[in-house]
Design an enzyme around this catalytic site. Sequence first.
Site: not given
Lengths: 330, 330
Positions: A10-11, A13, A15-16, A44, A136
């Site tokens: 998720g780098a 995104g 938070t990422g 991308k 979670k």
Amino acid sequence: METIKVAIVGATGATGTSIVNGLLASDSARYEITALIRPPSMQKPAVAELEKKGVRVVSADLTAPQEELVKLLTGIDVVISAIYIAELKSEMLLADAAKAAGVKRFIPCFFATVIPPKGVTALRDMKPADRLEQQKEDVLNHIKKIHLGYTVIDVGWWYQISVPRLPSGRIDYALTTTNSPIAGEGKVPSGLTDLRDVGKFVAKIIADPRTLNRMVFAYTKLWTQTEVRDLMDRLSGEKCTREYMSPKEIEDSIAECLSDPSKSILIHTLQYLNSWGVRGDNTPETAKYLGYLIANELYPELVSQLCPLEEYFEEVLDGKGVQPYGKLLG
Amino acid sequence: METIKVAIVGATGATGTSIVNGLLASDSARYEITALIRPPSMQKPAVAELEKKGVRVVSADLTAPQEELVKLLTGIDVVISAIYIAELKSEMLLADAAKAAGVKRFIPCFFATVIPPKGVTALRDMKPADRLEQQKEDVLNHIKKIHLGYTVIDVGWWYQISVPRLPSGRIDYALTTTNSPIAGEGKVPSGLTDLRDVGKFVAKIIADPRTLNRMVFAYTKLWTQTEVRDLMDRLSGEKCTREYMSPKEIEDSIAECLSDPSKSILIHTLQYLNSWGVRGDNTPETAKYLGYLIANELYPELVSQLCPLEEYFEEVLDGKGVQPYGKLLG
């Protein structure tokens, strides 16, 4: 300085991105970062951006046979999941592979407000759970079952989704549709954090032996919803919109959403609001009760490096705010 | 010496009796004990026994309207639940009433081995959960949701259910049918405790501010199943029965029990065996990983007062052992 090898999902995104920037700028350790990117996303522009920053980028399908993931994770010290919430099921596969690869510490995708483990929000663990395949708390319990080193990091509520509306409309560009009304009288304190500071906290926490197998609450300052609006009034010279919702109305709306599958995004907003705006869960007091360590107590030297809410609101008024979710969820 | 007012549910059961005796003999605090007894049990001889010891006995229906329970718990500092496992649902009502009455610390009914929160045993929290209306983890999560002060106390596996069979049959009187075969090669260590010492631990733990809102693992010593049998061989002069069950056989038997509702007691025995005998969960190492404090580290002065396994086995060989579950489960 210690070298720590990190793999992150998720780098690209919200938070990422903050985490990658925080790790690269860290003075607690030298971080060598590998971004695990889903095969269809490899082309991308955001991925090319990561490479320019010095991040190693590898194509990884989390649902591939375990040995492929284990190969990618062998030699990695810390795995960070900043995964899209609907893909939490893959996070369990990632945890299994991390255990098999000998990863020392796994950071599951929490990065939200402090919430008791069960019965408060669907994202964390609430029945009916049919909206999400995996929650979670399920991932955390799975981690504990396989005895994998872990750290849960919760970061409070972002400044970027705390911006109130001004009647002039001049800061509408920085608002999200998940913006919350004022719960009750707006007097419940809640820990707020600049999204851009999340990575600074993470860089400290994952290099710290005291946080292994613990939960950590990383927030900048407590604010009530009324204080947030008073601040925006003062800085803008306007009087910002104040929509109120009583605890009973919030409760009724949650019940209504639970019976209507089309309202799945709204329910998360309302359950969060109930947790941090009515129950007062997102505070160091509740966090400590639930077993969290408090990041600002662990790293007092960090406090002066965190962006104050005043500064972010000035940026918003200067046209430099950001709308972290993009158009899809914005 | 501090006076602490305790209310206890299940005071006449195996764990409850040990706790009452431990509190009455304590030198950590002066305990004033109220036993909450179900109305139909008020005339039982065991209740009269409690009164003789100086315990206040009151009739309490946990499913009565909350205000009645709140009245009983007002002024109480610590509520201890040593409830029958099938009645865990009432434990949530007890927790709600304790919160409303201002009780400072609630001890939910754990008092077992260290087990990860989910996916290992049905008693703790495992799907399918249909065998029990409510599981221990549900109660703990409920406590955390209502922000009630608590302490989880796990005590390991009792000496009284660790006695191996001798070919001569002379200690059959002290065996339970829940007796476990040897898991694998019998080399996994597990924390054992004399049931009679449980109360000594509880008396220390509930008077200690360090254990508030924490989990505590209270055991006497680690033993492998092989060491337990070697000890009995040495003390008895016989060679005790050694039935082995491989991890795979245990797993298969659990699966079989899950599909047959008539085997509900057996499944608990097998899941426990898998947890402490195969996985090795019932150790200070796993306990610390899961966030537990270790009682013997908190109270080193207590260690010399705990009964060694050797001593209990001598008692058993002398005809003075006990069969803690009585005939129903024995």
